[in-house]
Design a protein around this motif. Structure first.
Motif, PDB file in Angstrom:
ATOM      1  N   PRO A  15       0.840  -1.198   0.000  1.00 25.22           N
ATOM      2  CA  PRO A  15       0.000   0.000   0.000  1.00 25.22           C
ATOM      3  C   PRO A  15       0.872   1.244   0.000  1.00 25.22           C
ATOM      4  O   PRO A  15       2.054   1.196   0.364  1.00 25.22           O
ATOM      5  CB  PRO A  15      -0.752  -0.115   1.325  1.00 25.22           C
ATOM      6  CG  PRO A  15       0.260  -0.749   2.238  1.00 25.22           C
ATOM      7  CD  PRO A  15       1.051  -1.699   1.367  1.00 25.22           C
ATOM      8  N   CYS A  16       0.316   2.358  -0.417  1.00 24.17           N
ATOM      9  CA  CYS A  16       1.079   3.601  -0.347  1.00 24.17           C
ATOM     10  C   CYS A  16       0.142   4.795  -0.333  1.00 24.17           C
ATOM     11  O   CYS A  16      -0.700   4.941  -1.227  1.00 24.17           O
ATOM     12  CB  CYS A  16       2.038   3.712  -1.520  1.00 24.17           C
ATOM     13  SG  CYS A  16       3.091   5.177  -1.395  1.00 24.17           S
ATOM     14  N   GLU A  17       0.257   5.612   0.686  1.00 25.00           N
ATOM     15  CA  GLU A  17      -0.399   6.913   0.719  1.00 25.00           C
ATOM     16  C   GLU A  17       0.690   7.957   0.449  1.00 25.00           C
ATOM     17  O   GLU A  17       1.594   8.147   1.256  1.00 25.00           O
ATOM     18  CB  GLU A  17      -1.056   7.155   2.078  1.00 25.00           C
ATOM     19  CG  GLU A  17      -2.153   6.144   2.379  1.00 25.00           C
ATOM     20  CD  GLU A  17      -2.703   6.277   3.792  1.00 25.00           C
ATOM     21  OE1 GLU A  17      -2.235   7.184   4.518  1.00 25.00           O
ATOM     22  OE2 GLU A  17      -3.573   5.482   4.160  1.00 25.00           O
ATOM     23  N   ILE A  18       0.623   8.588  -0.712  1.00 24.87           N
ATOM     24  CA  ILE A  18       1.690   9.491  -1.137  1.00 24.87           C
ATOM     25  C   ILE A  18       1.657  10.784  -0.336  1.00 24.87           C
ATOM     26  O   ILE A  18       0.615  11.427  -0.211  1.00 24.87           O
ATOM     27  CB  ILE A  18       1.565   9.797  -2.641  1.00 24.87           C
ATOM     28  CG1 ILE A  18       1.760   8.527  -3.458  1.00 24.87           C
ATOM     29  CG2 ILE A  18       2.576  10.868  -3.059  1.00 24.87           C
ATOM     30  CD1 ILE A  18       3.134   7.925  -3.355  1.00 24.87           C
ATOM     31  N   GLY A  19       2.818  11.160   0.213  1.00 23.17           N
ATOM     32  CA  GLY A  19       2.950  12.430   0.898  1.00 23.17           C
ATOM     33  C   GLY A  19       3.370  13.518  -0.077  1.00 23.17           C
ATOM     34  O   GLY A  19       4.275  13.326  -0.883  1.00 23.17           O
ATOM     35  N   THR A  20       2.706  14.658  -0.035  1.00 28.03           N
ATOM     36  CA  THR A  20       3.076  15.797  -0.880  1.00 28.03           C
ATOM     37  C   THR A  20       3.472  16.960   0.014  1.00 28.03           C
ATOM     38  O   THR A  20       2.958  17.116   1.124  1.00 28.03           O
ATOM     39  CB  THR A  20       1.925  16.218  -1.809  1.00 28.03           C
ATOM     40  OG1 THR A  20       0.774  16.540  -1.017  1.00 28.03           O
ATOM     41  CG2 THR A  20       1.564  15.085  -2.764  1.00 28.03           C
ATOM     42  N   ALA A  21       4.374  17.778  -0.496  1.00 22.74           N
ATOM     43  CA  ALA A  21       4.912  18.877   0.303  1.00 22.74           C
ATOM     44  C   ALA A  21       3.845  19.935   0.580  1.00 22.74           C
ATOM     45  O   ALA A  21       3.048  20.282  -0.299  1.00 22.74           O
ATOM     46  CB  ALA A  21       6.089  19.511  -0.420  1.00 22.74           C
ATOM     47  N   ALA A  22       3.850  20.461   1.795  1.00 22.07           N
ATOM     48  CA  ALA A  22       2.890  21.498   2.177  1.00 22.07           C
ATOM     49  C   ALA A  22       3.200  22.829   1.509  1.00 22.07           C
ATOM     50  O   ALA A  22       2.323  23.692   1.394  1.00 22.07           O
ATOM     51  CB  ALA A  22       2.881  21.668   3.696  1.00 22.07           C
ATOM     52  N   SER A  23       4.441  23.001   1.068  1.00 21.12           N
ATOM     53  CA  SER A  23       4.847  24.235   0.391  1.00 21.12           C
ATOM     54  C   SER A  23       6.094  23.935  -0.427  1.00 21.12           C
ATOM     55  O   SER A  23       6.571  22.796  -0.473  1.00 21.12           O
ATOM     56  CB  SER A  23       5.137  25.330   1.417  1.00 21.12           C
ATOM     57  OG  SER A  23       6.391  25.099   2.060  1.00 21.12           O
ATOM     58  N   ASP A  24       6.629  24.961  -1.061  1.00 22.64           N
ATOM     59  CA  ASP A  24       7.857  24.805  -1.833  1.00 22.64           C
ATOM     60  C   ASP A  24       9.105  24.904  -0.974  1.00 22.64           C
ATOM     61  O   ASP A  24      10.229  24.814  -1.490  1.00 22.64           O
ATOM     62  CB  ASP A  24       7.924  25.876  -2.931  1.00 22.64           C
ATOM     63  CG  ASP A  24       6.863  25.668  -4.001  1.00 22.64           C
ATOM     64  OD1 ASP A  24       6.443  24.505  -4.177  1.00 22.64           O
ATOM     65  OD2 ASP A  24       6.461  26.653  -4.646  1.00 22.64           O
ATOM     66  N   ALA A  25       8.928  25.083   0.317  1.00 21.18           N
ATOM     67  CA  ALA A  25      10.075  25.205   1.210  1.00 21.18           C
ATOM     68  C   ALA A  25      10.873  23.898   1.217  1.00 21.18           C
ATOM     69  O   ALA A  25      10.287  22.808   1.242  1.00 21.18           O
ATOM     70  CB  ALA A  25       9.611  25.534   2.621  1.00 21.18           C
ATOM     71  N   PRO A  26      12.193  23.980   1.189  1.00 20.44           N
ATOM     72  CA  PRO A  26      13.018  22.765   1.151  1.00 20.44           C
ATOM     73  C   PRO A  26      12.710  21.799   2.293  1.00 20.44           C
ATOM     74  O   PRO A  26      12.700  20.580   2.087  1.00 20.44           O
ATOM     75  CB  PRO A  26      14.448  23.310   1.252  1.00 20.44           C
ATOM     76  CG  PRO A  26      14.361  24.690   0.694  1.00 20.44           C
ATOM     77  CD  PRO A  26      13.014  25.206   1.106  1.00 20.44           C
ATOM     78  N   GLU A  27      12.443  22.324   3.488  1.00 21.01           N
ATOM     79  CA  GLU A  27      12.170  21.422   4.608  1.00 21.01           C
ATOM     80  C   GLU A  27      10.850  20.677   4.426  1.00 21.01           C
ATOM     81  O   GLU A  27      10.712  19.531   4.858  1.00 21.01           O
ATOM     82  CB  GLU A  27      12.175  22.191   5.936  1.00 21.01           C
ATOM     83  CG  GLU A  27      11.156  23.309   6.041  1.00 21.01           C
ATOM     84  CD  GLU A  27      11.704  24.653   5.606  1.00 21.01           C
ATOM     85  OE1 GLU A  27      11.186  25.673   6.102  1.00 21.01           O
ATOM     86  OE2 GLU A  27      12.642  24.683   4.762  1.00 21.01           O
ATOM     87  N   ASP A  28       9.855  21.305   3.766  1.00 20.34           N
ATOM     88  CA  ASP A  28       8.592  20.617   3.499  1.00 20.34           C
ATOM     89  C   ASP A  28       8.768  19.554   2.417  1.00 20.34           C
ATOM     90  O   ASP A  28       8.174  18.475   2.483  1.00 20.34           O
ATOM     91  CB  ASP A  28       7.522  21.618   3.080  1.00 20.34           C
ATOM     92  CG  ASP A  28       6.999  22.445   4.244  1.00 20.34           C
ATOM     93  OD1 ASP A  28       7.279  22.060   5.399  1.00 20.34           O
ATOM     94  OD2 ASP A  28       6.323  23.468   4.005  1.00 20.34           O
ATOM     95  N   ILE A  29       9.560  19.859   1.416  1.00 21.65           N
ATOM     96  CA  ILE A  29       9.833  18.881   0.364  1.00 21.65           C
ATOM     97  C   ILE A  29      10.559  17.670   0.946  1.00 21.65           C
ATOM     98  O   ILE A  29      10.226  16.516   0.635  1.00 21.65           O
ATOM     99  CB  ILE A  29      10.653  19.538  -0.761  1.00 21.65           C
ATOM    100  CG1 ILE A  29       9.814  20.625  -1.457  1.00 21.65           C
ATOM    101  CG2 ILE A  29      11.129  18.481  -1.770  1.00 21.65           C
ATOM    102  CD1 ILE A  29      10.580  21.447  -2.463  1.00 21.65           C
ATOM    103  N   ARG A  30      11.528  17.924   1.807  1.00 19.14           N
ATOM    104  CA  ARG A  30      12.244  16.813   2.446  1.00 19.14           C
ATOM    105  C   ARG A  30      11.309  15.995   3.339  1.00 19.14           C
ATOM    106  O   ARG A  30      11.408  14.765   3.389  1.00 19.14           O
ATOM    107  CB  ARG A  30      13.418  17.358   3.267  1.00 19.14           C
ATOM    108  CG  ARG A  30      14.592  17.861   2.429  1.00 19.14           C
ATOM    109  CD  ARG A  30      15.840  18.048   3.282  1.00 19.14           C
ATOM    110  NE  ARG A  30      15.649  19.038   4.333  1.00 19.14           N
ATOM    111  CZ  ARG A  30      15.912  20.336   4.186  1.00 19.14           C
ATOM    112  NH1 ARG A  30      16.376  20.798   3.027  1.00 19.14           N
ATOM    113  NH2 ARG A  30      15.739  21.173   5.201  1.00 19.14           N
TER     114      ARG A  30
END
Length: 307
Positions: free
Chosen positions: A255-270
């Motif tokens: 199974p997989c629930e894909i996580g997407t970044a809350a913003s373009d901030a590098p810490e959110d992407i990470r």
């Protein structure tokens, strides 16, 4: 009951999907079969869990469920009425095999094998292709209690038992099954069963010392490691001894629930990528590369086993 076959235009489901995409329905043994003691079936960890007060909604159990073990012919009739052509089901390890205390091993349970053989033959006769899962969360209770379960580090004995079970299923049912799955959604039963405690066997972190689920903050990683090794052994067995002669294939259901970044901030992407690595990467990366994601190694440290 008598059913009239439904007339379904296959193209009505095809928009946006490849022409060879397989459409079907899926079930799990404990969810539908019932017949809890029939055909020589013994308890699984889900029997024990569901009969523990407070563990399930309204105290519901799988003792009867949809009564599929007695109604499977009618169920196949309904599948035909739906024009179903592909059906994914799981086998109950506790019905296919029984515990031999003298040998300290699971051995074939012929009444249970006979039930599944008749069911699979009935599906094929109705033009329905069975896709079979070996393990949909229902470890035989005796293997949890007598052989350490999935949560014992490096449990080679349990892994060997799973491989014996897989071989038996390939030998007895392989001529009827073109697609095998070793485990269904291992993330779900690993986290739910051995950390959150809302699935069997109900382990939660920080239980009292000496309890069955002591070190619950480490158990999920141990469980996952044992399951990945069992999967690998079973796949190697099938591909080496059965796939060519039977023309089948084998995989695992992730199974997989894909996580997407809350913003373009590098810490959110990470953070989003880290979430994906702890969900899908936990299982898929070892199968592809032989190692866990580096992010997991960084955050989990020594609690994460090594291959």
């Amino acid at each position: 009951p008598t059913f009239t076959a439904a007339v379904v235009d296959p193209s009505s489901c095809a928009a946006g999907f490849p022409a060879d995409f397989i459409w079907g329905l899926g079930t799990a043994a404990y969810q539908i079969e019932g017949g809890v003691g029939d055909f020589g079936r013994s308890p699984s960890i889900w029997d024990n869990f569901s009969h523990t007060p407070g563990m399930t909604h309204n105290g519901d159990t799988g003792d009867v469920a949809c009564d599929h073990v007695h109604r499977w012919r009618d169920d196949i009739g309904m599948m035909s009425w739906l024009n179903l052509r592909h059906y994914r089901l799981s086998l109950s390890w506790s019905r296919v095999m029984r515990w031999d205390a003298e040998k300290r091993s699971m051995v074939p349970n012929e009444p249970g094998i006979g039930f599944y053989l008749e069911l699979l033959e009935g599906l094929v006769a109705a033009g329905i292709t069975p896709h079979v899962t070996l393990y949909h969360w229902d470890l035989p209770l005796v293997l949890h209690e007598e052989m350490g379960g999935w949560h014992t580090p490096g449990n080679a004995d349990l892994i060997a038992q799973f491989v014996r079970y897989a071989r038996l299923c390939f030998e007895r049912f392989g001529h009827l099954v073109p697609t095998w799955f070793t485990f269904n959604e291992p993330w779900t039963f690993t986290v739910g069963g051995y950390s959150a405690g809302n699935h069997a066997p109900g382990c939660v972190p920080f239980q009292p010392k000496g309890g069955p689920c002591e070190h619950g903050d480490t158990h999920p990683y141990i469980v996952a490691h044992n399951v990945l090794l069992a999967h690998g052994r079973a796949v190697a067995l099938y591909r080496g001894d059965f796939a060519r002669s039977m023309g089948g294939r084998i995989s695992i259901t992730l199974p997989c629930e894909i996580g997407t970044a809350a913003s373009d901030a590098p810490e959110d992407i990470r953070a989003a990528e880290r979430a994906n690595e702890f969900f899908l990467g936990w299982w898929l990366e070892p199968l592809v590369t032989g190692e866990y994601p580096a992010t997991m190694r960084e955050f989990v440290g020594a609690r994460l086993p090594r291959f």
